[in-house]
Design a protein around this motif. Sequence first.
Motif, short mmCIF file in Angstrom:
data_model
loop_
_atom_site.label_atom_id
_atom_site.label_comp_id
_atom_site.label_asym_id
_atom_site.label_seq_id
_atom_site.Cartn_x
_atom_site.Cartn_y
_atom_site.Cartn_z
N LYS A 564 16.12 27.94 52.03
CA LYS A 564 15.67 28.96 52.16
C LYS A 564 15.88 29.53 50.97
N ASN A 565 15.41 30.79 50.34
CA ASN A 565 15.23 31.92 49.81
C ASN A 565 15.17 31.30 48.13
N LEU A 566 13.88 30.84 47.72
CA LEU A 566 13.37 30.29 47.23
C LEU A 566 13.79 31.63 46.10
N GLU A 567 13.02 32.29 46.88
CA GLU A 567 12.31 33.50 45.91
C GLU A 567 13.61 34.34 44.86
N ALA A 568 14.82 34.22 45.57
CA ALA A 568 15.70 34.51 44.57
C ALA A 568 15.86 34.26 42.87
N ALA A 569 15.00 32.90 42.79
CA ALA A 569 14.98 32.40 41.66
C ALA A 569 14.36 33.71 40.62
N GLU A 570 13.04 33.84 41.06
CA GLU A 570 11.98 34.90 40.71
C GLU A 570 13.13 36.10 40.17
N LYS A 571 13.76 36.65 40.73
CA LYS A 571 14.58 37.70 41.09
C LYS A 571 15.55 37.56 40.06
N TYR A 572 16.12 36.92 39.76
CA TYR A 572 17.49 36.21 38.82
C TYR A 572 16.65 36.20 37.55
N GLY A 573 15.30 35.67 37.24
CA GLY A 573 14.84 34.96 36.20
C GLY A 573 14.88 34.12 35.94
N CYS A 574 15.60 32.43 36.83
CA CYS A 574 15.96 31.60 36.37
C CYS A 574 14.17 30.67 37.10
N LYS A 575 14.59 29.40 36.31
CA LYS A 575 13.92 28.28 36.95
C LYS A 575 14.26 27.64 37.68
N ILE A 576 12.80 27.24 38.65
CA ILE A 576 13.83 26.27 39.79
C ILE A 576 12.58 24.77 39.48
N GLY A 616 23.75 34.01 26.48
CA GLY A 616 24.00 32.64 26.58
C GLY A 616 25.08 32.66 28.38
N LYS A 617 25.36 34.09 27.97
CA LYS A 617 26.52 33.66 29.54
C LYS A 617 25.62 34.89 30.43
N SER A 618 25.34 35.74 29.83
CA SER A 618 23.95 36.55 31.10
C SER A 618 23.11 35.74 32.05
N ALA A 619 22.14 34.49 30.76
CA ALA A 619 21.55 33.52 31.58
C ALA A 619 22.69 32.79 32.87
N LEU A 620 24.17 32.10 32.53
CA LEU A 620 24.92 31.85 33.69
C LEU A 620 25.19 32.34 35.00
N ASP A 621 25.29 33.70 34.69
CA ASP A 621 25.44 34.38 36.09
C ASP A 621 24.29 34.51 36.66
N SER A 622 22.86 34.56 36.07
CA SER A 622 21.95 34.98 36.77
C SER A 622 21.52 33.09 38.26
N ILE A 623 22.15 32.44 37.07
CA ILE A 623 21.85 31.23 37.89
C ILE A 623 22.85 30.91 39.16
#
Length: 649
Positions: A564-576, A616-623
Amino acid sequence: MQKQPSKAQNATHTKILPKKILIFASENGSNFEAIAKHFQQKAFKDKVNIELLTDNKNAYAIQRAKRLNIPYFYVPFENLYDFLKPRARQYDLYVLAGYMRILPEKILNLGAVFDKTGKKIQNKFINIHPSLLPDFKGKNAIQQAFKANAEKTGITIHFVEKKVDSGKIITQKSTAAAGKTLAELEKSIHEIEHRIYPEIIENLLFKKNVLLFGGGAREHALAQKLLKSPFLDTLYLANPNDGFKRLGKTVKFPRTSNPAADYDTLAKNARALNIDLLVIGPENPLFEGISDIFQNEGIKVIGANKKWAALEGSKSFAKIFMTKNGIKTADYKILTDCTPEKIKETLDYFKAKSQTPPVIKADGAALGKGVYLPETFEEAEFETDKFLKGEFGEASKKVVLEERLFGKEVSLLSFWDGKTLVSFPPAQDYKRLLDNNKGKNTGGMGSFAPVKISVTEQKRLEEYQNALKTALLKENADFKGIIYSGLMLTKNGVYVLEYNMRFGDPETQVLLELLDTDLLYIFLKTADKKLNEIELKFNKKKAYCVVLASEGYPDSPKKGAVIKNLEAAEKYGCKIYFAGVKSVKNPAVQTYSNDTAALTVNGGRVLSIVKSAYGGKSALDSIYKTAAKIEFEGKIYRKDIGKIYGKKP
Ligand code: AMP
Ligand code: GLY
C-alpha cells in the motif's frame, strides 16, 4: 556467427518503404556530403532517400548535391513553412547540417508526434553542434573553444527545441583542444562530425527492437532506461514481474525442465518478432547458455556466453583465471569430498598465515548466499563440513576456502566487448541483511554510487582494470556483456572477491542514475565490438537505493501481503523498481496506477526505492520517508544505507 543481415540490409526482403531524410544546409555542406555518401553505400540501396534544402542560392552545398545526384530545393526562409507543411508526412527525419536559421516552433512541430495529453513524444529535427554543449553555444563554437583555451571540446548531436542548442542530447564526442592550432582543431572536429552524424542518423532511421530478460528490480531499472533511448523501436520483456510488465510487450517464455530447448524457442520467437538485441539480467540464463543460443540465431546479445559465465558460476574457475593472470585475489584452497583430517589440515594452513579464519564459499552459484564468514577456527571447521555435506546442494559439494581480507568493498561494473573495457564509477552494495553489516548475506539490501575513493585508490582501480583487460584479451574472452568485479580495496592493493557476469542488483538501480550516455547506444556499440568508439558520460549526482524486503528473507520470505501507499514515492520524488511482486485482482483493496488489481508481495526483495541528487543526503531522506510510508505486512529494510563501513584489520 551472424546468420542474419541487419535490419537495414534486410529491408528489400521485407519490403520496408525507403526512409526519407531532408538535410538543411546554408553554406558549405560538408556534413551533408558525408551523410549523403554514407547512405549512397550499397548496403542502403533503395532504403534511404536523401534530399537537400537550402535557404541560400549560392550555397556550395548545392554544387555537392549536383555532383552526388541528390535532389535539392532552394527555399527562402520566409517560404519554409509553406514548403514543408504539405510534404511533412514524407520525411522520417529532418537533419540540420550548417543551417543558419533558427526554426520557429510551428516548423519544429511539423515533424513531431504527440501523445494523448499533448506531450511531444517524438521530435524529428536533429542538429549537430561543434562543441560539447552546454559549453560554447551559438555561432563560431570552434573559435570560441579555441579562444577560451579549452582543454577539450567536441561535438554534440541533439534534438532541436525552440531554445537554441538546448534540445535533448543524443550523443557527444570529445577531442583534445590543448596544443592544437585553430585549423587543426577545426579539422579534427569536422572529422568527428563526418563520422558520427551519419551513424546517429542511421540509428534513428532504423530503430531497434530489444528483448530484456528478467523480472527483478534491476530489470525494471534497465527497462526504464532503455525506454529513454531514441534508438528504441519496441521493448519486449521476457519474464517481467507484474510491477513493470506494462513497460513493454511480454514475449511468451514457456519454462520447461529443459532450459536449452526453452531458450531455443524464445530465440525463434525473437527472430520472428525482428528482435535485434537481447539483454540478459540474471545469471542463471547465462550459465545455461542463453547467449550462445541467441547468437546462433543471429541475434545480438548483451551477456556472457556459457564459457565465460563460469567466471561467476564457478569460484574455482574464477580463482584459476585470476592467479594465472596476476590479478590479486585472496589466497585459497579448494576442497571436495574430503575427510575431517583434511579439513583440519587445510584450516591449519590458514592458521599458520594469520589468526583470522578463512572465508568459506560454495563453488557453485547459490544466489549470493553461499558465503560464510566464520569468527573462529572451530566455527570454520563446522561450517566447511556442513557445506561439503551439501548445505547448498551441488553448489557446495566443492568448497573454496580463502583468506579473509579487510578493507573497503566496492562493486565495479564494466562493459566488455571482447576488446574494450569501460567501467561505471564504483558502487557500494549492502549485502548483509541487518544494520551495521550484521546478519545473513543477501542479494543486496541497498546501494549507493559513486563511492568516494582516494587518488591512490583511483590509480589502483585503473591498474586493476588494465590487468583485467589484459587477462581477458590474453584468454581470448570473446563475449559481449557485463563484468562485475566485487573488489576489496586493501592496504596492499585491489583484491577481487568475486566476479559476476551481469549487472548487480541493487547496484544497477543507482549506477543508471549516474549514466548520461544513452544505454541502448552503449549496448549496440558493445554488441558490435565498437565500445572504443564512444565515451561514457556520468553526471555528478549521488544516487541511493533502499530495498524493502519481506520478513523471512533470505531463507523463506513471507508472501501474499498487499503493498500500500506506493504513491508516496511520487510525493518524495523517488523511483520505485519492483522485484518480488505479483498483481492480484482484488478491487476491495487499495489499488496502484488506477488498476483494478493490487500488487502483493511475492518474493524476498520486494522493491527498490531510488533517488539521486546533487546534494546526495536529501535524496536519502526522501527515500527513507518513502520507505516509511509504503506499507505491507512483514516489511523490513536497513536503516543505515549510505553509512560507510571500512573493515579494519
Ligand atoms: P561473494 O559472494 O564472494 O562476494 O561474498 C559475499 C560477501 O562476503 C562479500 O561481498 C564480502 O563482503 C564477503 N567476502 C567474500 N570473500 C571475502 C574475503 N576473502 N574476505 C573478506 N570478506 C569476504
Ligand atoms: N548486489 C550483488 C549482486 O548483484 O550479486
